[in-house]
Design an enzyme around this catalytic site. Sequence first.
Site, PDB file in Angstrom:
ATOM      1  CE  LYS A   1       9.843  -5.667   6.761  1.00 32.81           C
ATOM      2  NZ  LYS A   1       8.579  -4.941   6.809  1.00 32.81           N
TER       3      LYS A   1
ATOM      4  NE  ARG B   1      -0.972  -9.616   5.304  1.00 34.58           N
ATOM      5  CZ  ARG B   1      -1.308  -8.347   5.357  1.00 34.58           C
ATOM      6  NH1 ARG B   1      -2.335  -7.914   4.656  1.00 34.58           N
ATOM      7  NH2 ARG B   1      -0.641  -7.500   6.108  1.00 34.58           N
TER       8      ARG B   1
HETATM    9  N1  BES Z   1       6.984  -8.095   9.822  1.00 35.63           N
HETATM   10  C1  BES Z   1       6.290  -7.012   9.236  1.00 35.63           C
HETATM   11  C2  BES Z   1       5.503  -6.181  10.240  1.00 35.63           C
HETATM   12  C3  BES Z   1       6.284  -5.437  11.298  1.00 35.63           C
HETATM   13  C4  BES Z   1       6.595  -4.112  11.135  1.00 35.63           C
HETATM   14  C5  BES Z   1       6.635  -6.062  12.484  1.00 35.63           C
HETATM   15  C6  BES Z   1       7.258  -3.422  12.132  1.00 35.63           C
HETATM   16  C7  BES Z   1       7.320  -5.391  13.468  1.00 35.63           C
HETATM   17  C8  BES Z   1       7.611  -4.074  13.305  1.00 35.63           C
HETATM   18  C9  BES Z   1       5.300  -7.515   8.194  1.00 35.63           C
HETATM   19  O1  BES Z   1       5.647  -8.666   7.528  1.00 35.63           O
HETATM   20  C10 BES Z   1       5.175  -6.439   7.159  1.00 35.63           C
HETATM   21  O2  BES Z   1       6.151  -6.112   6.561  1.00 35.63           O
HETATM   22  N2  BES Z   1       3.977  -5.903   7.001  1.00 35.63           N
HETATM   23  C11 BES Z   1       3.735  -4.868   6.076  1.00 35.63           C
HETATM   24  C12 BES Z   1       2.439  -5.165   5.386  1.00 35.63           C
HETATM   25  C13 BES Z   1       2.153  -4.273   4.221  1.00 35.63           C
HETATM   26  C14 BES Z   1       3.096  -4.575   3.082  1.00 35.63           C
HETATM   27  C15 BES Z   1       0.732  -4.503   3.814  1.00 35.63           C
HETATM   28  C16 BES Z   1       3.634  -3.555   6.845  1.00 35.63           C
HETATM   29  O3  BES Z   1       3.044  -3.537   7.909  1.00 35.63           O
HETATM   30  O4  BES Z   1       4.171  -2.561   6.367  1.00 35.63           O
HETATM   31 ZN    ZN Z   2       6.874  -8.332   5.840  1.00 33.20          ZN
END
Ligand code: BES
Ligand code: ZN
Length: 467
Positions: free
Chosen positions: A248, A322
């Site tokens: 990230k 997931r």
């Molecule tokens: N933990 C994150 C989602 C999240 C984002 C929670 C902001 C709280 C605040 C999750 O694991 C994630 O990173 N999801 C990605 C999925 C994508 C790579 C398909 C996302 O939402 O960007």
């Molecule tokens: Zn994630």
Amino acid sequence: MISISDNETYSNLLIFKFKNFEMEYPENIKSILRFSENTGENKELECINTLGKCRYKNIFVLGIGTTEEFNSVKLFKTLGDAILKLKNSLSELDILPTFPNDFNYTIGESLQIALYKYTGIKKVENKIKLQNINIISKYKDSINKGLIIGHSINYSRQLVNMPSNYVTPKYIVQQAENIARSENLDIQILDKYMLKQLGMNCICSVGKGSIHNPRLIIMQYFGNPRDKKILSLIGKGVTFDSGGISLKPSKGMEDMISDMAGAASVLCVMECISKLKPKKNIIALIPVVENMPSGSAYKPGDVIITYSGKTVEVVNTDAEGRLILCDAISYAKELGSTTIIDIATLTGSCANFLGNINIGLLSNSNELAHDIIKCGKNVGENFWRLPNNIEYMNELKSDAADIKNTSTKCGAILGGMFLQSFCEDINFAHIDIAGSAYSSKPSSPYDKGANALPTRTLIEYIMESNK
Ligand code: BES
Ligand code: ZN
Ligand code: ZN
């Protein structure tokens, strides 16, 4: 300290005022109330200095709107709002609620929740000022019940607020064990080796990059063993989500300490129901992992054989939630679950789309979705249902495996669809709390930070269908 008694105890008093109805108060308070300029407007808070005309130094009058619009959600938010305003300026307070008994549970809940504030980990502790509260009431039992639930909610919030160098997978396991021990719940912990042996390769893969080993926590409460119905609650327990190899951006990455909010919520539900003892069968499944990049981490392009046997191509290691949840879902099915609900900070897309006003909900059952939305309304938590047309699954087609873990569009929906595809004919609901579990501003009765949403809805759902 919060006490419940018949006696006037402290030097400040909080009472309530409707816009269109005069509540009965003792003579000494009534005489002061004559000077009140509070219109009864919802959340209007007035401080009357009694100038020695009564044993109280100050009487706070809190407006709660009209009797027609009054309900427990309004009371929950209004009392919470006043406590948030007063908790840093007063040190002691009597509260005199004059509502029918139905509302006393809410008084306890709202008060306890509003008093919580995350004060960090500091050399000098920075506690809130309001430490002594006495509720003048004869309804001790209902208020107490609310206080106990509020306490569990705050415990869950504390877990989410605390940093990931404290709250590791092992730490969450210890918390679950403590709850199970004190509440006499059945608990089983599957460690890394057992998970590997069983074929829970998704949980193992996501956890591979971290020095903190992954685990699956399973807690069982059987309040009605003769009933075939079993509700499984599955909470996402990513103690820190760096994104893994699909790292990230550094801006805001610190917020990913809250990626175990689903796990904290499920733990809290289990603690509450073991006290409320509904005649229902509930299983909690909590996969706990840390998602880190390293030489041993899982990688984009990897293909994992899930516990169900279906294979998944990892397109993005940041879509880890997931993966750990699908193994837990398959295990929940094996344990005989008739309804499965997962709670997860799953997608940034859901947070962008709904903000913190609504919680994302995706379900393969109209009845289950309807029940969750209704219970949410009863406690003041809003849900917004996402579509689940089967055509969305086309987006998750993969050349390398049966399914891939993400695509470039429809983030929140595809997250839910991915999970739903592991449920087949079982009633399933997916609750995405990415945008709602944590708030940078106070929202009464919650101070800023974690709020344990949608725990109160889940408790309502379990207790409601028990009636
Ligand atoms: N933990 C994150 C989602 C999240 C984002 C929670 C902001 C709280 C605040 C999750 O694991 C994630 O990173 N999801 C990605 C999925 C994508 C790579 C398909 C996302 O939402 O960007
Ligand atoms: Zn994630
Ligand atoms: Zn995550």
